[in-house]
Design an enzyme around this catalytic site. Sequence first.
Site, PDB file in Angstrom:
ATOM      1  N   GLN A  10       0.873  -1.177   0.000  1.00  0.00           N
ATOM      2  CA  GLN A  10       0.000   0.000   0.000  1.00  0.00           C
ATOM      3  C   GLN A  10       0.904   1.219   0.000  1.00  0.00           C
ATOM      4  O   GLN A  10       2.091   1.119   0.307  1.00  0.00           O
ATOM      5  CB  GLN A  10      -0.884  -0.017   1.238  1.00  0.00           C
ATOM      6  CG  GLN A  10      -0.069  -0.073   2.526  1.00  0.00           C
ATOM      7  CD  GLN A  10      -0.929  -0.492   3.714  1.00  0.00           C
ATOM      8  OE1 GLN A  10      -1.934  -1.174   3.549  1.00  0.00           O
ATOM      9  NE2 GLN A  10      -0.520  -0.086   4.897  1.00  0.00           N
ATOM     10  N   ASP A  19      -4.033   8.439   5.230  1.00  0.00           N
ATOM     11  CA  ASP A  19      -2.591   8.408   4.967  1.00  0.00           C
ATOM     12  C   ASP A  19      -2.213   7.227   4.068  1.00  0.00           C
ATOM     13  O   ASP A  19      -1.041   6.976   3.833  1.00  0.00           O
ATOM     14  CB  ASP A  19      -1.810   8.349   6.288  1.00  0.00           C
ATOM     15  CG  ASP A  19      -2.248   7.187   7.168  1.00  0.00           C
ATOM     16  OD1 ASP A  19      -3.332   6.601   6.897  1.00  0.00           O
ATOM     17  OD2 ASP A  19      -1.514   6.839   8.108  1.00  0.00           O
ATOM     18  N   ASP A  59       1.561  -8.087   5.102  1.00  0.00           N
ATOM     19  CA  ASP A  59       0.494  -7.296   5.708  1.00  0.00           C
ATOM     20  C   ASP A  59      -0.822  -7.497   4.941  1.00  0.00           C
ATOM     21  O   ASP A  59      -0.874  -7.306   3.719  1.00  0.00           O
ATOM     22  CB  ASP A  59       0.916  -5.822   5.699  1.00  0.00           C
ATOM     23  CG  ASP A  59       0.001  -4.924   6.513  1.00  0.00           C
ATOM     24  OD1 ASP A  59       0.056  -5.021   7.752  1.00  0.00           O
ATOM     25  OD2 ASP A  59      -0.760  -4.156   5.894  1.00  0.00           O
ATOM     26  N   ASN A  60      -1.877  -7.913   5.643  1.00  0.00           N
ATOM     27  CA  ASN A  60      -3.211  -8.049   5.041  1.00  0.00           C
ATOM     28  C   ASN A  60      -3.238  -8.686   3.657  1.00  0.00           C
ATOM     29  O   ASN A  60      -3.748  -8.088   2.707  1.00  0.00           O
ATOM     30  CB  ASN A  60      -3.869  -6.664   4.945  1.00  0.00           C
ATOM     31  CG  ASN A  60      -4.266  -6.151   6.315  1.00  0.00           C
ATOM     32  OD1 ASN A  60      -4.698  -6.924   7.160  1.00  0.00           O
ATOM     33  ND2 ASN A  60      -4.072  -4.862   6.526  1.00  0.00           N
ATOM     34  N   GLU A  91      -0.350 -12.325   7.397  1.00  0.00           N
ATOM     35  CA  GLU A  91      -1.105 -11.657   8.465  1.00  0.00           C
ATOM     36  C   GLU A  91      -2.527 -11.443   7.977  1.00  0.00           C
ATOM     37  O   GLU A  91      -2.914 -10.358   7.576  1.00  0.00           O
ATOM     38  CB  GLU A  91      -0.453 -10.311   8.842  1.00  0.00           C
ATOM     39  CG  GLU A  91      -1.115  -9.643  10.028  1.00  0.00           C
ATOM     40  CD  GLU A  91      -1.668  -8.263   9.742  1.00  0.00           C
ATOM     41  OE1 GLU A  91      -2.001  -7.568  10.708  1.00  0.00           O
ATOM     42  OE2 GLU A  91      -1.780  -7.860   8.554  1.00  0.00           O
ATOM     43  N   LYS A 106       2.677   2.589  16.987  1.00  0.00           N
ATOM     44  CA  LYS A 106       2.409   2.787  15.553  1.00  0.00           C
ATOM     45  C   LYS A 106       2.462   4.268  15.201  1.00  0.00           C
ATOM     46  O   LYS A 106       2.683   4.637  14.044  1.00  0.00           O
ATOM     47  CB  LYS A 106       1.024   2.225  15.190  1.00  0.00           C
ATOM     48  CG  LYS A 106       0.962   0.725  15.161  1.00  0.00           C
ATOM     49  CD  LYS A 106      -0.366   0.220  14.593  1.00  0.00           C
ATOM     50  CE  LYS A 106      -1.526   0.505  15.530  1.00  0.00           C
ATOM     51  NZ  LYS A 106      -2.816  -0.002  14.966  1.00  0.00           N
ATOM     52  N   TYR A 107       2.264   5.130  16.200  1.00  0.00           N
ATOM     53  CA  TYR A 107       2.160   6.570  15.905  1.00  0.00           C
ATOM     54  C   TYR A 107       3.186   7.416  16.649  1.00  0.00           C
ATOM     55  O   TYR A 107       3.199   8.623  16.539  1.00  0.00           O
ATOM     56  CB  TYR A 107       0.755   7.074  16.232  1.00  0.00           C
ATOM     57  CG  TYR A 107      -0.329   6.209  15.637  1.00  0.00           C
ATOM     58  CD1 TYR A 107      -0.573   6.230  14.251  1.00  0.00           C
ATOM     59  CD2 TYR A 107      -1.073   5.350  16.424  1.00  0.00           C
ATOM     60  CE1 TYR A 107      -1.536   5.422  13.690  1.00  0.00           C
ATOM     61  CE2 TYR A 107      -2.055   4.537  15.864  1.00  0.00           C
ATOM     62  CZ  TYR A 107      -2.275   4.579  14.497  1.00  0.00           C
ATOM     63  OH  TYR A 107      -3.225   3.766  13.947  1.00  0.00           O
TER      64      TYR A 107
END
Lengths: 639, 639
Positions: free
Chosen positions: A300, A335, A371-372, A400, A511-512
Amino acid sequence: MITDVSPVVDCGRRPAKAVQDEMVPVAARVFTDGRKVLRTRVRWRSLATPDAPWQSTPLTPGLEDWWHGHLTIQEIGPAEFVIEGWEDAFQSWRNDLVRRIDAGIDAEPDIDSGWGLLETSLRRLRAPHRFRLAEQARTARASGRELQLRFLTDETLSARLSEIIPVSGLSRSTPLSLWVERPRALYGAWYELFPRSQGSDGVISGTLLATADELPAIADMGFDVVYLPPIHPIGHTGRRGRNNSQVATDQDPGSPWAIGSEMGGHTAIHPDLGSLDDFRTLLEAATSQGLEIALDYALQCSPDHPWVTAHPEWFAHRPDGSIRAAENPPKRYDDIYPLDFGCRSWRSLWEACYGILEFWIEQGVHIFRVDNPHTKPVAFWGWVVRRLHRLHPEVILLAEAFTSPAMMRELAKVGFSQSYTYFTWRTTKDQIAAYLAELSRESVDYLRPNLFINTPDILTEELQRGGPGAFRARLVLGATLGASYGIYSGFDLAEGTALHDGSEEYLDSEKYQLRPRDFSGTESLRPLVSRVNQIRREHRSLQQFRRLDFHWSDDPALVCYSKSTPAMDDVVLVVVNLDPWSTHESTIHLDLSRLGLADGDPYLARELLSGEDYVWQGPHQFVRLNPARYPAHILWCSR
Amino acid sequence: MITDVSPVVDCGRRPAKAVQDEMVPVAARVFTDGRKVLRTRVRWRSLATPDAPWQSTPLTPGLEDWWHGHLTIQEIGPAEFVIEGWEDAFQSWRNDLVRRIDAGIDAEPDIDSGWGLLETSLRRLRAPHRFRLAEQARTARASGRELQLRFLTDETLSARLSEIIPVSGLSRSTPLSLWVERPRALYGAWYELFPRSQGSDGVISGTLLATADELPAIADMGFDVVYLPPIHPIGHTGRRGRNNSQVATDQDPGSPWAIGSEMGGHTAIHPDLGSLDDFRTLLEAATSQGLEIALDYALQCSPDHPWVTAHPEWFAHRPDGSIRAAENPPKRYDDIYPLDFGCRSWRSLWEACYGILEFWIEQGVHIFRVDNPHTKPVAFWGWVVRRLHRLHPEVILLAEAFTSPAMMRELAKVGFSQSYTYFTWRTTKDQIAAYLAELSRESVDYLRPNLFINTPDILTEELQRGGPGAFRARLVLGATLGASYGIYSGFDLAEGTALHDGSEEYLDSEKYQLRPRDFSGTESLRPLVSRVNQIRREHRSLQQFRRLDFHWSDDPALVCYSKSTPAMDDVVLVVVNLDPWSTHESTIHLDLSRLGLADGDPYLARELLSGEDYVWQGPHQFVRLNPARYPAHILWCSR
């Protein structure tokens, strides 16, 4: 007839999974008409090298026409196996003869058939046995019927002849395929950390080099794989602030999964973290510590990713020309732009996506956490895996995909080496037993679970409420139930504060923001983690996932299970107290056969956490577990 | 992705079984990446006629990506089906839009996509809907955003559009095959009798014409098939006397399975029984009574069979040239020579064996009970069935294979229409529930049980000890559990005397002597048999075997189960008292959902044996069963 051959995945359309030197159980139903004595064997060979030899081993008969055995493959890559069955003509003749004699039927007219069968068999027998037997046969045949019968019905003779594999009359199952990976695909302890927090003061970003300095401590804990969330440049557009707030300050580093900025995309490294050289240094440091680095493969883009301008055709556009940000209403991710794998230019997109893997493999990365994957077409993953299998069979992909069981299984069948599972949310004794039984039986031939206990996204209610006791119990569960398991940094400090009640997000999620940690405190779980990982390394039964059995315990808070090697030369029994607050004492009732033990005999149960030895006898044992002291018993059982 | 499609047998290598107009349940897991709304359907067609049209019906979604439905085929012969799945693009768009609106995300830029999707859909919609919708769309689109949104998100609109099957983007499972037989292959009540006992005085043999005279009584009992043991000439060599004694007197007729004498073999009729014309008369009598005659297909020869001299090459010879009689040491059958299906001249032997079927089919026989098929090669049966399917698809084969489960299943897969089972020996509540659950679920797509309660070989210990009460209970069990069931003459007189203790052979077995019977006595079970068969005919749920559910009862002597039609428009609940000696009363606990009932509502339970009506409510009901009066309740349940 040869039926119900296993391991088999999707009727043989997909290969069953194995790792090098793994003892893979093989089974089939083999039967025939009439009363013939059958022999069977499994034959297999690696297809990685053009002319690898066939290997074989006999199968042993069980109930209702079932035959069982094992195969073991050394080479990475494709392999195949077949089951063969044939009649042991001499043994059939012998058994019928003996039955006739016992029934008082005249055996006279049948003896010659026996000599005939013996001759044919002898021709196929290997010297020197052949000559010796032929000699004895001549002597016997020259003597009277009495001696002839004794010779022909002698059990050692038929046993010797039954080793012969006939040239004709052999029936063979259709070949089934296997995919053999390196052992790490099955067995390993994973540690997840954010490089930007390593050596950070909370304001200035950590670095890859500082991460390298952390590796010895992680190696000391007995981990095998260090998994890094995306290390690429992070976009500015729609960047999230602390605790996922819509507005970010200049200090907020943003989510590593918002990949791509003017500094580069999936093949670039975030400048704050360092250079590609630093990354190579990190890889070397890992290797020297016996660790392997796993990267995140998250397909992504942030709106600032170079692809957005260079390849707008790879994204889904709305009628007004704008690209829609990722969303899972009511959630939105301004984002992140999702890639459109079904776009007209899918070929170039798929190639570019594969190129990312190729780039990092060149740098020396051989494990990727994907990821996903379930939000991309399965066809894409099939294409990626086929190419990896051809070019880089050593590469391990971890899926995942927290989605429907059918999709999770499909991704595993398509070739992901490992999969995240629902283990994290299976908390009661019954849930754990039922789910692990499913994983270790139904889908074990193609889906390898990696029992992550927590992730940056998943702080379960159990951990939020259970305190350190819950962390210790889950650690033992994950590490002893799974051949592969993992924790995300902070677990070893029992970090358990959620963003808000009912949320599985961490408060001040890494994560942030940057999350430097101090592991020197007395609260650290690292000593226990080290001990448990050491036990995993010392006991092969914990390094496999096929042989897991649950045992009965009277107390619903005590879950009891065992793992064993096929040869039963390593057997580990585990009892975990699922109640983090109070001591539970109860009787467990063991299925001794699953422990390779006989009912009457006493046996040694060595407590591997405390080091104490118990001498037990019989299936019923009393256990007492105080979560403040030990969350579990890990007992090595031996005669 | 379309996976786990059923019905499927051996990965599709073998056809699943169905009968004409049977509602065959179809299931599959259908799923995709992302959050798309899916539609699925099952399509099928008969392959019996070259250009039979495809039929189709939508599947309904269940849990975890499962979709369910039914298909129904009218023509006998081969058929195929596929599962199709596709994205309902408009519905997907609509749901996302609604989610966005609910989440307060600006829907503005998405509306046009909706109009686009609507246009494409409209083109594929059938008139007049198309015109009406197009008209409404024009109006709505001309109006403000508010109205546009209301129109586009209207549920009746998306429901209408979701009926459209797209031209592209459809995914399809690989076709799976079915074999469709006439209903008798699934449903029927069988009665076995020895023609030579019909109209016999015990000394002079009965005849086929006397047998014809018995048919009305059998038809009155509600049977559908009358099965005759071999009616061919019987050999003299090694003939067995009464009670299987080695020595036979001139009066002893011998075993009908010792087939063949100087009077002829498998295509001849025993002269004592009559002529081929008499046999045709018997067939006509049967037809006029709505009965069908089934013959025995026993591929073995007496030493006096014409084949022994005409085709010695079809038999296995010993070195001394003699042919070995059939034996299963310690048992011997001097009156029988087995055929050697693997002999050099196997082709001519197989042809000759098939010729026997061809001969009797020409006479008008369309059902054969096959004697011991498991002692002949499965390959032979595959060859026979393939030819029958091509030339005589109406022929029904019943496999009498009391052998290992694997072989029984294999024979069913190869194409036998029905199979004998272990039902006869399943006597306890748990045994019955477990075994019938296996038969009605695991193997139901290819193995159709014919629940014979007794046979000339099998007088179970239960019947020997249980007296008439046991006979009544077993009758109800066989007749209501199985879509097909059977009894051997004498059962209806509760004949229960064994040859000796521990034997399942009858004393004075009809296999070795004439057994005329008088059914006029008061002890006769025929009234109950008639009633039970009548109930079978009146209730479609008892004419199928796929929908059988067991319910809980507190008393281990009371077994409780129900059968239902897919539409739940016929539901029958059965409670049987397995204790033939004493009255049992207890509470049964019903799974009302299996009965198509809601918990709160009262429902009618009509006792079909006594004719009494009960109004019940809720799952817990009290029952009382006195074996002297009624062995069971057969309750028709209805709202």
